[in-house]
Design a protein around this motif. Structure first.
Motif, mmCIF file in Angstrom:
data_model
loop_
_atom_site.group_PDB
_atom_site.id
_atom_site.type_symbol
_atom_site.label_atom_id
_atom_site.label_comp_id
_atom_site.label_asym_id
_atom_site.label_seq_id
_atom_site.Cartn_x
_atom_site.Cartn_y
_atom_site.Cartn_z
ATOM 1 N N ALA A 192 0.876 -1.320 -0.031
ATOM 2 C CA ALA A 192 -0.063 0.002 -0.123
ATOM 3 C C ALA A 192 0.676 1.094 0.010
ATOM 4 O O ALA A 192 0.411 2.118 -0.690
ATOM 5 N N ARG A 193 2.015 1.200 0.679
ATOM 6 C CA ARG A 193 2.812 2.368 0.834
ATOM 7 C C ARG A 193 3.461 2.808 -0.422
ATOM 8 O O ARG A 193 3.760 3.857 -0.824
ATOM 9 N N ASN A 194 3.781 1.367 -1.313
ATOM 10 C CA ASN A 194 4.405 1.807 -2.536
ATOM 11 C C ASN A 194 3.251 1.554 -3.797
ATOM 12 O O ASN A 194 3.636 1.456 -4.984
ATOM 13 N N GLY A 195 2.165 1.951 -3.323
ATOM 14 C CA GLY A 195 1.074 2.112 -4.426
ATOM 15 C C GLY A 195 0.925 0.897 -5.178
ATOM 16 O O GLY A 195 0.561 0.896 -6.488
ATOM 17 N N GLN A 196 1.020 -0.542 -4.874
ATOM 18 C CA GLN A 196 0.937 -1.606 -5.267
ATOM 19 C C GLN A 196 -0.309 -2.331 -5.323
ATOM 20 O O GLN A 196 -0.396 -3.450 -5.673
ATOM 21 N N LEU A 197 -1.211 -1.910 -4.487
ATOM 22 C CA LEU A 197 -2.471 -2.497 -4.251
ATOM 23 C C LEU A 197 -3.482 -1.951 -5.392
ATOM 24 O O LEU A 197 -3.067 -0.808 -5.828
ATOM 25 N N GLY A 198 -4.642 -2.525 -5.270
ATOM 26 C CA GLY A 198 -5.559 -2.048 -6.020
ATOM 27 C C GLY A 198 -5.508 -2.483 -7.613
ATOM 28 O O GLY A 198 -6.004 -1.650 -8.233
#
Length: 259
Positions: A249-255
Motif C-alpha cells: 500500500a505504501r508503494n502504491g502496489q495495491l488495487g
C-alpha cells in the motif's frame, strides 16, 4: 562433519548454538538430510563471524539467545556479506519471529527441534539455491501455457489472483475463471515471489496486489479477499501477509482490480 556424495546441488551449512547438546543434535539431524554435504559448528556469535569470514556458506542455522554477539547481531553481519547465506533461526521462543523475518530469515524453528520440520527448512533452502544457481529468467512463467485436448490457453501471470494446490496440479484463479497446470505450489512460490506472490496457507499463494481487504469469517477464519474469491490465511502466515500488504500500500502496489 561431511556427508558422502557431495555434488553441486548440496549445501554447506553453519550451525551456531551455544548449548552443546542442542548444537550436537542439530548437527546430527542436518547430517541425515540428503541436501547437506558439509556442516561446521560454532559455539558463539563471535566464532560464527570468524567462520563466515573464512569461507562461503549456503545456510546458517542460528540460535538467537547467546551471550556476547546474539543471533540477531550475527544475522546483521550476514546481511552485509556480498553473497549472504540463507538464515534459519532456531530458538525456544517465538517472540522474535517478526524481527527475524524482517531481517530476511528463510525460516524460524522452535526448540525442541523436530527432524521433519528441520527437513522442510533444508528443502526450502535447496529450492531457493537451485532457483538462484540455475538462474531462471526474471520473467519465467510471466505467461503460463496450459494445454487442453485440442487447444492451448495462455494466461498472464499478472492476471492470476491466487493459486491453489490441487493434488499434483495447481489451480490458477483469475477474473475469467480457473485453470489447472501440472506444477508444484512450492515451485510457483519460489519463481513468482519477485512478482508479489506470497504463501498465505499450506495450500495457497496469493498475489498481494489483488488483495483488497482481509476479513474474518465464521467458517474459514481469516481470509484474503480478491475479486476472484476469498483465500484462507493460516495463523502462521497472517502477520507476514499483513506486513506485505502495508508495504504494498505504501508503494502504491495495491488495487489492481480498480485499474
Amino acid at each position: 562433519m561431511t556427508n558422502v556424495g557431495y555434488s553441486a546441488q548440496t549445501l554447506r551449512v553453519l550451525v551456531v548454538e551455544d548449548e552443546p547438546y542442542t548444537r550436537e543434535e542439530l548437527t546430527e539431524f542436518l547430517a541425515d538430510t540428503a541436501e547437506v554435504s558439509e556442516i561446521l559448528a560454532a559455539e558463539s556469535g563471535e566464532a560464527a563471524v570468524r567462520l563466515l569470514g573464512g569461507g562461503a556458506f549456503d545456510a546458517v542455522f542460528l540460535d538467537i539467545s547467546m551471550p556476547g554477539l546474539d543471533g540477531m547481531d550475527v544475522a546483521r553481519v550476514i546481511s552485509m556479506l556480498s553473497t549472504p547465506p540463507a538464515i534459519v533461526f532456531v530458538t525456544a521462543s517465538d517472540s522474535h519471529a517478526i524481527e527475524a523475518f524482517g531481517i530476511g530469515a528463510v525460516d524460524y524453528l522452535l526448540k525442541p527441534i523436530r527432524p521433519e520440520r528441520l527437513a522442510e527448512s533444508v528443502a526450502r533452502i535447496a529450492r531457493l539455491r537451485r532457483a538462484t544457481t540455475e538462474a531462471p529468467p526474471a520473467d519465467e512463467l510471466a505467461v503460463v501455457q496450459i494445454e487442453h485436448s485440442r487447444r492451448t490457453i495462455f494466461v498472464r501471470r499478472d492476471d492470476i489472483q491466487f493459486a491453489e494446490a490441487h493434488g499434483d496440479y495447481v489451480r490458477l484463479h483469475t477474473a475469467d475463471g480457473t485453470h489447472l497446470i501440472r506444477l508444484s505450489l512450492s515451485y510457483l512460490e519460489d519463481v513468482w515471489a519477485p512478482a508479489g506472490f506470497v504463501r498465505v496457507h499450506r495450500g495457497y499463494l496469493v498475489a498481494v496486489g489483488w488483495v483488497h481487504d482481509l476479513r474474518v469469517t465464521s467458517s474459514a477464519g481469516l481470509v484474503a479477499c480478491t475479486p476472484a474469491g476469498d483465500v484462507p490465511v493460516s495463523r502462521r502466515h497472517a502477520r507476514g501477509l499483513k506486513e506485505r500488504l502495508i508495504e504494498a500500500a505504501r508503494n502504491g502496489q495495491l488495487g489492481r482490480a480498480a485499474k
